[in-house]
Design an enzyme around this catalytic site. Structure first.
Site, PDB file in Angstrom:
ATOM      1  N   PHE A  80     -10.140  -4.439  11.234  1.00 38.19           N
ATOM      2  CA  PHE A  80     -11.505  -3.981  10.564  1.00 38.19           C
ATOM      3  C   PHE A  80     -11.667  -4.501   9.405  1.00 38.19           C
ATOM      4  CE2 PHE A  80      -8.900  -0.313  10.642  1.00 38.19           C
ATOM      5  CZ  PHE A  80      -8.625   0.199   9.337  1.00 38.19           C
ATOM      6  N   TYR A 101       0.926  -1.336   0.153  1.00 35.34           N
ATOM      7  CA  TYR A 101       0.045  -0.314  -0.004  1.00 35.34           C
ATOM      8  C   TYR A 101       0.744   1.356   0.051  1.00 35.34           C
ATOM      9  CZ  TYR A 101      -3.869  -3.063   0.669  1.00 35.34           C
ATOM     10  OH  TYR A 101      -4.897  -4.112   0.491  1.00 35.34           O
TER      11      TYR A 101
END
Length: 411
Positions: free
Chosen positions: A411, A123
């Site tokens: 999450f 990322y």
């Protein structure tokens, strides 16, 4: 056939999630986990890439509010469920989803995007920087003792069903959010995530247990959720306590909960992951070496709206710095920005034509944003360049946080 990217429709969720499980190794989750994620998924923020009837790419986002230095809660896109089918690698699927997603986040007015990375190398090229670390400890409780602060013995502990204890535990958690950057304020439904306890995920350990800590007036001021993994050796019991969560409002409650976990019968080891890197436990134990602390990357953060993000937090002192920022993936952030902070830490950020004091990319700003990683340490690695002597030290000090940022759960 051309690939098609579109927003997820409600009747496509099962196929979309089946693809995600395949992308992450093909092991199906329990019905309990699947139902929870179905309820938390925001279809309008979820993207699918389709090759005919087959889903070959997925990316979603949760609507979070993230604590930042100073205690403000800033809207943030919690990027999640990102995966590409193994048959469609190296065809630009991930890049196209990241492009669409960040455009949508910007249009929605969220200054930040955050994620936890299965592979952290992925990322950075999209502007995400490692902003928090999490600490794991494995404590030999037969050799390590705790130094207890005053008031520890006055704390009352009760074993409670984890589900029934949820309201009290959530009140404790909510009080802690503003104290530590990186913590998401839990939206309705997310409290269920903390007590998710499918048998298949226990790995032979006990069901989830919960102990709550009360002050003299009966107020719940802390809790710990844990499992016990029974183990026996020829010389006797060697059980392990696996700590899922431990949150407390003051030092005495913190110490009382750790003491409880250290002294559970038939156990000799306490393991805890996803702890803050400045966890008080490090200063309670008698032998840090036999506690084996080990950090790893946790939250990755990206500034989507650079000036709005920088103005949303407070700073450790006055600052006037001009930064030349590189951001090829989100070019609206590129250019020269002046960040001015007053003595109270309130900030203004505006474009400027003045000469730059520092050069860096948006990735480094993401790493430094929550105050746990210093601009000076990034400069030592060659990732921040000081153009005016003294500018780096001043900026690095202003960006720091008094407590380390921490993401308590995924999450």
């Amino acid at each position: 056939m051309a690939l098609e990217m579109r927003v997820l429709q409600s009747d496509e969720w099962d196929v979309w999630y089946d693809h995600l499980e395949l992308a992450f190794g093909g092991v199906p989750e329990s019905a309990q986990e699947r139902d929870l994620y179905r309820s938390l998924t925001e279809p309008g923020r979820s993207l699918g890439v389709w090759d005919g009837e087959t889903c070959v790419g997925s990316a979603g986002a949760f609507s979070f509010r993230l604590s930042v230095p100073g205690g403000a809660l800033v809207p943030a896109a919690g990027v999640t469920m990102v995966g590409v089918a193994p048959t469609h690698r190296r065809r630009g699927v991930l890049t196209s989803m990241m492009r669409r997603q960040l455009d949508d986040v910007r249009a929605g007015g969220e200054p930040l995007a955050v994620l936890t990375a299965s592979e952290p190398a992925i990322y950075g090229r999209f502007g995400y920087g490692t902003a928090t670390y999490a600490l794991s400890v494995t404590v030999d409780t037969t050799r390590v003792r705790l130094s207890l602060p005053a008031g520890t013995d006055e704390v009352r502990l009760r074993l409670v069903d984890p589900q029934k204890a949820l309201p009290d535990c959530e009140q404790v958690y909510a009080q802690l959010v503003a104290r530590r950057p990186g913590m998401p304020a839990r939206q309705p439904g997310w409290e269920r995530f903390t007590v998710l306890d499918p048998e298949a995920a226990r790995g032979g350990a006990s069901p989830l247990k919960c102990v709550v800590a009360e002050r003299a007036d009966g107020e719940v001021a802390g809790y710990a959720r844990y499992r016990v993994r029974a183990d026996w050796e020829p010389q006797g019991p060697e059980g392990k306590v696996e700590v899922a969560d431990l949150d407390a409002l003051d030092p005495a409650v913190t110490a009382a909960l750790w003491r409880y976990l250290f002294e559970l019968d038939l156990t000799s080891t306490v393991r805890a992951g996803k702890r803050p890197v400045d966890d008080p436990l490090l200063h309670l134990v008698s032998d840090i070496r036999r506690s084996r602390p080990s950090p790893r990357d946790s939250l990755h953060l990206r500034l989507v709206d650079l000036p709005a993000a920088l103005e949303a937090r407070t700073y450790a002192g006055p600052l006037d710095v001009v930064m030349e920022v590189e951001d090829a993936f989100c070019p609206w952030n590129e250019g020269r920005w002046r960040l001015v902070c007053d003595a109270q830490g309130a900030a203004r950020c505006m474009r400027t034509a003045d000469p730059a004091d520092l050069e860096l990319s948006v990735r480094e700003l993401g790493s430094a944003y929550l105050g746990g990683i210093t601009l000076s340490s990034l400069a030592a690695a060659g990732r921040v360049r000081e153009l005016v002597p003294g500018a780096l030290t001043a900026a690095s000090r202003a960006f720091t946080s008094d407590v380390s940022p921490w993401l308590p759960h995924g999450f």
